[in-house]
Design a protein around this motif. Structure first.
Motif, PDB file in Angstrom:
ATOM      1  N   ALA A 166       0.826  -1.206   0.000  1.00 45.33           N
ATOM      2  CA  ALA A 166       0.000   0.000   0.000  1.00 45.33           C
ATOM      3  C   ALA A 166       0.862   1.259   0.000  1.00 45.33           C
ATOM      4  O   ALA A 166       0.605   2.202  -0.763  1.00 45.33           O
ATOM      5  N   LEU A 167       1.889   1.268   0.849  1.00 52.29           N
ATOM      6  CA  LEU A 167       2.736   2.455   0.938  1.00 52.29           C
ATOM      7  C   LEU A 167       3.532   2.658  -0.347  1.00 52.29           C
ATOM      8  O   LEU A 167       3.628   3.778  -0.857  1.00 52.29           O
ATOM      9  N   THR A 168       4.105   1.569  -0.869  1.00 52.96           N
ATOM     10  CA  THR A 168       4.890   1.688  -2.101  1.00 52.96           C
ATOM     11  C   THR A 168       4.027   2.184  -3.253  1.00 52.96           C
ATOM     12  O   THR A 168       4.411   3.099  -3.989  1.00 52.96           O
ATOM     13  N   ALA A 169       2.845   1.593  -3.408  1.00 52.06           N
ATOM     14  CA  ALA A 169       1.944   2.004  -4.486  1.00 52.06           C
ATOM     15  C   ALA A 169       1.512   3.460  -4.310  1.00 52.06           C
ATOM     16  O   ALA A 169       1.463   4.226  -5.287  1.00 52.06           O
ATOM     17  N   SER A 170       1.205   3.847  -3.074  1.00 51.89           N
ATOM     18  CA  SER A 170       0.765   5.221  -2.819  1.00 51.89           C
ATOM     19  C   SER A 170       1.871   6.224  -3.122  1.00 51.89           C
ATOM     20  O   SER A 170       1.632   7.266  -3.749  1.00 51.89           O
ATOM     21  N   LEU A 171       3.088   5.904  -2.678  1.00 54.85           N
ATOM     22  CA  LEU A 171       4.206   6.812  -2.923  1.00 54.85           C
ATOM     23  C   LEU A 171       4.521   6.916  -4.411  1.00 54.85           C
ATOM     24  O   LEU A 171       4.796   8.009  -4.928  1.00 54.85           O
ATOM     25  N   LEU A 172       4.474   5.785  -5.109  1.00 52.94           N
ATOM     26  CA  LEU A 172       4.731   5.800  -6.552  1.00 52.94           C
ATOM     27  C   LEU A 172       3.663   6.613  -7.283  1.00 52.94           C
ATOM     28  O   LEU A 172       3.975   7.388  -8.199  1.00 52.94           O
ATOM     29  N   ALA A 173       2.410   6.442  -6.868  1.00 52.68           N
ATOM     30  CA  ALA A 173       1.328   7.193  -7.500  1.00 52.68           C
ATOM     31  C   ALA A 173       1.466   8.689  -7.204  1.00 52.68           C
ATOM     32  O   ALA A 173       1.285   9.532  -8.095  1.00 52.68           O
ATOM     33  N   PHE A 174       1.797   9.014  -5.962  1.00 51.85           N
ATOM     34  CA  PHE A 174       1.960  10.421  -5.587  1.00 51.85           C
ATOM     35  C   PHE A 174       3.132  11.038  -6.331  1.00 51.85           C
ATOM     36  O   PHE A 174       3.053  12.172  -6.814  1.00 51.85           O
ATOM     37  N   ASP A 175       4.220  10.272  -6.456  1.00 57.48           N
ATOM     38  CA  ASP A 175       5.394  10.769  -7.176  1.00 57.48           C
ATOM     39  C   ASP A 175       5.075  10.970  -8.658  1.00 57.48           C
ATOM     40  O   ASP A 175       5.585  11.903  -9.291  1.00 57.48           O
ATOM     41  N   ALA A 176       4.209  10.113  -9.203  1.00 61.97           N
ATOM     42  CA  ALA A 176       3.856  10.209 -10.623  1.00 61.97           C
ATOM     43  C   ALA A 176       3.048  11.463 -10.933  1.00 61.97           C
ATOM     44  O   ALA A 176       3.001  11.910 -12.086  1.00 61.97           O
ATOM     45  N   THR A 177       2.415  12.036  -9.920  1.00 61.13           N
ATOM     46  CA  THR A 177       1.649  13.264 -10.139  1.00 61.13           C
ATOM     47  C   THR A 177       2.554  14.474 -10.326  1.00 61.13           C
ATOM     48  O   THR A 177       2.065  15.558 -10.670  1.00 61.13           O
ATOM     49  N   GLY A 178       3.841  14.286 -10.067  1.00 54.68           N
ATOM     50  CA  GLY A 178       4.767  15.407 -10.181  1.00 54.68           C
ATOM     51  C   GLY A 178       4.999  16.130  -8.885  1.00 54.68           C
ATOM     52  O   GLY A 178       5.724  17.146  -8.837  1.00 54.68           O
ATOM     53  N   ALA A 179       4.380  15.636  -7.798  1.00 53.33           N
ATOM     54  CA  ALA A 179       4.583  16.259  -6.490  1.00 53.33           C
ATOM     55  C   ALA A 179       6.038  16.116  -6.076  1.00 53.33           C
ATOM     56  O   ALA A 179       6.684  15.094  -6.340  1.00 53.33           O
ATOM     57  N   ASN A 180       6.562  17.122  -5.423  1.00 51.13           N
ATOM     58  CA  ASN A 180       7.964  17.126  -5.023  1.00 51.13           C
ATOM     59  C   ASN A 180       8.126  16.486  -3.646  1.00 51.13           C
ATOM     60  O   ASN A 180       7.806  17.101  -2.622  1.00 51.13           O
ATOM     61  N   LEU A 181       8.582  15.244  -3.647  1.00 49.34           N
ATOM     62  CA  LEU A 181       8.865  14.553  -2.386  1.00 49.34           C
ATOM     63  C   LEU A 181      10.297  14.765  -1.928  1.00 49.34           C
ATOM     64  O   LEU A 181      10.648  14.395  -0.800  1.00 49.34           O
ATOM     65  N   ASP A 182      11.102  15.324  -2.795  1.00 51.89           N
ATOM     66  CA  ASP A 182      12.539  15.429  -2.520  1.00 51.89           C
ATOM     67  C   ASP A 182      12.877  16.818  -1.967  1.00 51.89           C
ATOM     68  O   ASP A 182      13.611  17.596  -2.576  1.00 51.89           O
ATOM     69  N   THR A 183      12.318  17.136  -0.793  1.00 45.41           N
ATOM     70  CA  THR A 183      12.591  18.415  -0.146  1.00 45.41           C
ATOM     71  C   THR A 183      13.465  18.199   1.085  1.00 45.41           C
ATOM     72  O   THR A 183      13.472  17.099   1.657  1.00 45.41           O
ATOM     73  N   PRO A 184      14.198  19.208   1.525  1.00 43.31           N
ATOM     74  CA  PRO A 184      15.039  19.048   2.720  1.00 43.31           C
ATOM     75  C   PRO A 184      14.250  18.606   3.951  1.00 43.31           C
ATOM     76  O   PRO A 184      14.733  17.784   4.728  1.00 43.31           O
ATOM     77  N   LEU A 185      13.041  19.125   4.114  1.00 47.12           N
ATOM     78  CA  LEU A 185      12.245  18.767   5.288  1.00 47.12           C
ATOM     79  C   LEU A 185      11.836  17.299   5.251  1.00 47.12           C
ATOM     80  O   LEU A 185      11.940  16.587   6.257  1.00 47.12           O
ATOM     81  N   VAL A 186      11.367  16.833   4.085  1.00 46.67           N
ATOM     82  CA  VAL A 186      10.977  15.429   3.943  1.00 46.67           C
ATOM     83  C   VAL A 186      12.185  14.524   4.135  1.00 46.67           C
ATOM     84  O   VAL A 186      12.119  13.505   4.830  1.00 46.67           O
ATOM     85  N   THR A 187      13.315  14.902   3.543  1.00 47.02           N
ATOM     86  CA  THR A 187      14.535  14.104   3.672  1.00 47.02           C
ATOM     87  C   THR A 187      14.959  13.990   5.131  1.00 47.02           C
ATOM     88  O   THR A 187      15.327  12.906   5.599  1.00 47.02           O
ATOM     89  N   ALA A 188      14.896  15.099   5.874  1.00 45.08           N
ATOM     90  CA  ALA A 188      15.277  15.079   7.280  1.00 45.08           C
ATOM     91  C   ALA A 188      14.335  14.213   8.098  1.00 45.08           C
ATOM     92  O   ALA A 188      14.773  13.409   8.940  1.00 45.08           O
ATOM     93  N   ALA A 189      13.022  14.347   7.850  1.00 42.32           N
ATOM     94  CA  ALA A 189      12.040  13.570   8.609  1.00 42.32           C
ATOM     95  C   ALA A 189      12.194  12.073   8.341  1.00 42.32           C
ATOM     96  O   ALA A 189      12.146  11.246   9.256  1.00 42.32           O
ATOM     97  N   VAL A 190      12.386  11.708   7.073  1.00 36.64           N
ATOM     98  CA  VAL A 190      12.542  10.299   6.709  1.00 36.64           C
ATOM     99  C   VAL A 190      13.849   9.747   7.269  1.00 36.64           C
ATOM    100  O   VAL A 190      13.913   8.591   7.720  1.00 36.64           O
ATOM    101  N   SER A 191      14.901  10.559   7.279  1.00 35.68           N
ATOM    102  CA  SER A 191      16.185  10.130   7.838  1.00 35.68           C
ATOM    103  C   SER A 191      16.044   9.814   9.324  1.00 35.68           C
ATOM    104  O   SER A 191      16.611   8.827   9.819  1.00 35.68           O
ATOM    105  N   LEU A 192      15.285  10.643  10.038  1.00 38.22           N
ATOM    106  CA  LEU A 192      15.051  10.384  11.458  1.00 38.22           C
ATOM    107  C   LEU A 192      14.234   9.117  11.655  1.00 38.22           C
ATOM    108  O   LEU A 192      14.505   8.312  12.566  1.00 38.22           O
ATOM    109  N   LEU A 193      13.247   8.899  10.787  1.00 38.63           N
ATOM    110  CA  LEU A 193      12.432   7.682  10.856  1.00 38.63           C
ATOM    111  C   LEU A 193      13.285   6.433  10.655  1.00 38.63           C
ATOM    112  O   LEU A 193      13.038   5.395  11.281  1.00 38.63           O
TER     113      LEU A 193
END
Length: 318
Positions: free
Chosen positions: A26-53
């Motif tokens: 579910a998560l992989t499919a959702s992230l791939l679909a969200f990324d396909a919309t052109g949404a920017n997942l590659d931001t410093p804030l997202v990177t920092a939060a995911v790194s902490l996770l």
């Protein structure tokens, strides 16, 4: 660590070997679909939060290390346990010192160790070469579609522009690794390991399509860590939280303390950069003792056994 005999005998009876397959899909499919919309997942804030996770969700699977060493016959008394802990901290300190003195070399070593460590998850495909190829594909895949981002992440992590060359090396290795990964997934299916095959496909897809840190988090938190955690718990005969908490919580807390210390020592240009750099540096610093200390202790135990046999043999042969 290797899989238990029960796992090999039951095949895919325990689908995914406790990998949260539904959540992973579910998560992989959702992230791939969200990324396909052109949404920017590659931001410093997202990177920092995911790194902490990564640290919070991934650290517990290494918490069994001391218990596994003790179960194998090492660190049984207080002196031995203290020696193991000192060896652990020494390996971590030496790795951190290498990061400070030669960060590009340290990053290259981290990538090589990651391939070796991830290969442990895919031994059920029946071939060491294919298991290593699948692990290499997971590490190399981001360089195919996110080469620019990966080069920037490597240069930022090492604090040296030359580290970007490592992304080029991964790109060169990626075609061969991806072919081996495809064959490994087919072999997992043929070996009745459909859950593992599906998890492997999700890991490769996430690392190939998603921003590198997010793809790594999908694999590390939802595939690698659950596999290792379950295998280690089974090996120790620990099935419930009250049974394994005393083994896992202290080392996990210690690992997070190491990460906190690295964050405190790290002089990043921003909090987001510091969290990203410190999280991955902590993973690199801790993977060295996680992999090497059990090998060192096993070697020492073998040497002790040989010396004991050498002493006892003349007496027993009389």
């Amino acid at each position: 660590m290797t899989a238990s005999a029960d796992d090999n005998q039951t095949g895919d009876h325990q689908t995914g070997h406790r990998i949260p397959l539904r959540g992973l899909l579910a998560l992989t499919a959702s992230l791939l679909a969200f990324d396909a919309t052109g949404a920017n997942l590659d931001t410093p804030l997202v990177t920092a939060a995911v790194s902490l996770l990564l640290l919070v969700a991934g650290m517990p699977h290494g918490g069994f290390d001391l218990a596994l060493i003790r179960a194998a016959g090492g660190g049984a008394d207080f002196g031995s346990r203290a020696g193991v802990i000192i060896l652990y901290l020494g390996c971590a300190a030496a790795t951190y010192a290498l990061w400070q003195a030669a960060p590009v070399l340290a990053l290259a070593g981290f990538l090589a160790l990651a391939v070796a460590h991830f290969a442990e998850d895919w031994r059920r495909c029946g071939s060491g070469l294919l298991a290593g190829g699948l692990a290499a594909a997971i590490v190399c895949a981001p360089a195919v579609l996110h080469d620019g981002a990966l080069r920037g992440l490597f240069a930022s992590l090492a604090g040296n522009a030359r580290a970007a060359l490592l992304a080029d090396a991964l790109l060169l290795a990626a075609p061969t690794a991806l072919v081996l990964a495809a064959v490994a997934i087919i072999m997992l299916i043929q070996n009745q390991q459909r859950g593992l095959a599906l998890a492997a496909a999700c890991s490769v897809a996430a690392m190939l399509m998603l921003p590198p840190v997010i793809g790594f988090a999908v694999h590390f938190c939802l595939v690698h860590s659950p596999l290792q955690f379950r295998d280690h718990a089974q090996q120790l005969g620990l099935r419930q939280f009250r049974q394994w908490r005393s083994a896992v919580i202290p080392l996990s807390t210690g690992g997070l303390a190491v990460a906190g210390g690295i964050l405190w020592l790290n002089n990043g240009t921003s909090l987001a950069h510091s969290l990203y750099a410190s999280s991955f540096m902590a993973l690199a610093v801790l993977v060295v003792p996680h992999m090497l200390v059990p090998l060192v202790m096993a070697h020492l135990q073998t040497q002790q056994a040989r010396r004991l046999r050498a002493v006892l043999s003349p007496v027993l042969l009389r």
